[in-house]
Design an enzyme around this catalytic site. Structure first.
Site, PDB file in Angstrom:
ATOM      1  N   TYR A 137       0.902  -1.194   0.075  1.00 54.58           N
ATOM      2  CA  TYR A 137      -0.159   0.000  -0.047  1.00 54.58           C
ATOM      3  C   TYR A 137       0.909   1.188   0.055  1.00 54.58           C
ATOM      4  CZ  TYR A 137      -3.387   3.288   1.641  1.00 54.58           C
ATOM      5  OH  TYR A 137      -4.270   4.389   1.656  1.00 54.58           O
ATOM      6  N   ARG A 188     -15.698  -5.462  18.464  1.00 55.45           N
ATOM      7  CA  ARG A 188     -15.496  -6.854  19.355  1.00 55.45           C
ATOM      8  C   ARG A 188     -16.065  -6.548  20.887  1.00 55.45           C
ATOM      9  NH1 ARG A 188      -9.495  -7.865  18.979  1.00 55.45           N
ATOM     10  NH2 ARG A 188      -9.967  -7.687  16.790  1.00 55.45           N
ATOM     11  N   ASP A 270       2.267  -5.938  16.009  1.00 53.69           N
ATOM     12  CA  ASP A 270       2.253  -4.695  16.513  1.00 53.69           C
ATOM     13  C   ASP A 270       2.220  -3.576  15.454  1.00 53.69           C
ATOM     14  OD1 ASP A 270       1.766  -5.002  19.394  1.00 53.69           O
ATOM     15  OD2 ASP A 270       3.951  -4.410  19.828  1.00 53.69           O
TER      16      ASP A 270
HETATM   17  P1  GDP Z   1      -1.690   0.615  11.612  1.00 47.50           P
HETATM   18  O1  GDP Z   1      -2.067   1.705  12.299  1.00 47.50           O
HETATM   19  O2  GDP Z   1      -1.289   0.721  10.095  1.00 47.50           O
HETATM   20  O3  GDP Z   1      -0.858  -0.544  12.213  1.00 47.50           O
HETATM   21  O4  GDP Z   1      -3.090   0.002  11.645  1.00 47.50           O
HETATM   22  P2  GDP Z   1      -4.145  -1.001  12.474  1.00 47.50           P
HETATM   23  O5  GDP Z   1      -5.516   0.130  12.769  1.00 47.50           O
HETATM   24  O6  GDP Z   1      -4.891  -2.044  11.596  1.00 47.50           O
HETATM   25  O7  GDP Z   1      -3.446  -1.349  13.717  1.00 47.50           O
HETATM   26  C1  GDP Z   1      -3.006  -0.291  14.716  1.00 47.50           C
HETATM   27  C2  GDP Z   1      -2.530  -1.212  15.943  1.00 47.50           C
HETATM   28  O8  GDP Z   1      -3.596  -1.596  16.590  1.00 47.50           O
HETATM   29  C3  GDP Z   1      -1.525  -2.372  15.618  1.00 47.50           C
HETATM   30  O9  GDP Z   1      -0.577  -2.115  16.630  1.00 47.50           O
HETATM   31  C4  GDP Z   1      -2.619  -3.647  15.699  1.00 47.50           C
HETATM   32  O10 GDP Z   1      -1.837  -4.602  15.774  1.00 47.50           O
HETATM   33  C5  GDP Z   1      -3.423  -3.101  17.010  1.00 47.50           C
HETATM   34  N1  GDP Z   1      -4.499  -3.904  16.911  1.00 47.50           N
HETATM   35  C6  GDP Z   1      -5.163  -4.230  18.254  1.00 47.50           C
HETATM   36  N2  GDP Z   1      -6.252  -5.101  18.041  1.00 47.50           N
HETATM   37  C7  GDP Z   1      -6.617  -4.762  16.701  1.00 47.50           C
HETATM   38  C8  GDP Z   1      -7.672  -5.229  15.708  1.00 47.50           C
HETATM   39  O11 GDP Z   1      -8.618  -6.010  16.250  1.00 47.50           O
HETATM   40  N3  GDP Z   1      -7.544  -5.028  14.547  1.00 47.50           N
HETATM   41  C9  GDP Z   1      -6.734  -4.192  14.156  1.00 47.50           C
HETATM   42  N4  GDP Z   1      -6.627  -3.752  12.716  1.00 47.50           N
HETATM   43  N5  GDP Z   1      -5.461  -3.784  14.767  1.00 47.50           N
HETATM   44  C10 GDP Z   1      -5.485  -4.234  16.160  1.00 47.50           C
END
Ligand code: GDP
Length: 310
Positions: A137, A188, A270
């Protein structure tokens, strides 16, 4: 951008596009073009060119893109890189040929190097490797930024490139496989409350820090920049406030009124340890965020869940 301009929003059915459309309509912009995917296949260069020739937009907000959270990015990198690269190239080329007056193309916070000094300044772009889970992306976005700047330079086009931080809000994607952290956790916790589950599991350690901006604020920034900014240097668009995933989870649990246990699944990635943009250039132009994280989460929860729960 004038009230009499014909304004094209690609991706108007998306979260940011939807907010932008509503806010422009409230601001009495009446000549809005908001083609759906069925009306216009942006991956088809001929269709895109024919659309621009026929409708002659003055101003373009090019927001259509394949987007998703950490899981979707990591699982479908081919689709992310292909769709986004082709779509943006088609739109820029059609805009060039049809003589669009001004085009906005958002970059993304995830195009910055994973370990960039925080808060991240605009000059850090391409100063180091990006987070591997969203490299496809990010690569497409970087290609888009360079293409936009190259077109601005060679063809004297007015293209502006805000770099939004993580955006959330009404209209977000709640699909657990594709969603970003806020809609994922909201859903969730909501389901856990409905089913009286004793525990909700959060991905990763809870330690990563993220900055979030409410969708209406991003839409307002895009309009503000359309009206007040004419350089093709990228410009960060954030709130300058950050929160850990652990604290975010607690905040969402409170809004949802979930009182069970919150635990962490350290086997899940993470992603970047910290992602905060230095938006002082934007703030220096006189813009300030309007919607706090608590207010934005509340609006989002009420819109998407409380009616279902009632
Ligand atoms: P990022 O900012 O590109 O990393 O996008 P995300 O919003 O998908 O993830 C942000 C952070 O939230 C990361 O550290 C994920 O591991 C954490 N996280 C915790 N629980 C969740 C979940 O249920 N969904 C997603 N997408 N991220 C999660």
């Amino acid at each position: 951008m004038r009230l009499s301009d014909t304004i094209l929003i690609t991706g108007a059915s998306g979260m940011i596009g939807g907010a932008l459309r509503r806010i422009l309509q409230e601001g009495h912009y009446t000549r809005l073009l908001v083609p759906s995917h069925a009306d216009l296949e942006l991956r088809d260069a001929r269709q895109v060119e024919a659309y621009f020739t026929k409708h002659k937009p003055d101003v373009v907000f090019h927001l259509a893109a394949r987007v998703g959270g950490i899981h979707a990015n990591n699982t479908y990198p081919g689709q992310f890189v292909y769709d986004n690269t082709v779509i943006q190239a088609n739109v820029f080329e059609a805009a060039r040929k049809s003589g669009v007056k001004k085009l906005l193309f958002p970059g993304s916070a995830c195009t910055y190097p994973k370990l960039a000094p925080q808060p991240v300044q605009e000059k850090e772009l391409m100063n180091g490797p990006v987070e591997p889970t969203n490299i496809a992306y990010a690569a497409a976005k970087i290609n888009g930024i360079i293409m936009a700047q190259s077109y601005a330079r060679e063809y004297d086009m007015n293209i502006i490139i805000p770099m939004p931080t993580n955006t959330y809000g009404v209209g977000d994607n709640f699909d657990p496989k594709a969603s970003h952290v806020i809609p994922a956790l909201m859903r969730r916790f909501h389901e856990a409350k409905q089913k009286s589950l004793p525990e909700v599991v959060i991905w990763g350690s809870g330690a990563p820090l993220r900055e979030f901006i409410y969708v209406d604020d991003i839409a307002q920034i895009f309009i503000f920049l359309m009206q007040n900014y004419d350089a093709h240097d990228i410009i960060n668009a954030g709130t300058m406030q950050e929160i850990s995933i652990k604290d975010l989870a607690a905040k969402i649990a409170k809004i949802v009124d979930y009182s069970g246990k919150i635990s962490f699944d350290a086997t899940k990635s993470d992603g970047a340890p910290r992602k905060m943009l230095d938006s002082s250039r934007l703030f220096g132009l006189g813009w300030k965020p309007q919607v706090s994280l608590s207010e934005g989460l509340q609006r989002m929860y009420e819109t998407h869940f409380t009616r279902i729960a009632a």
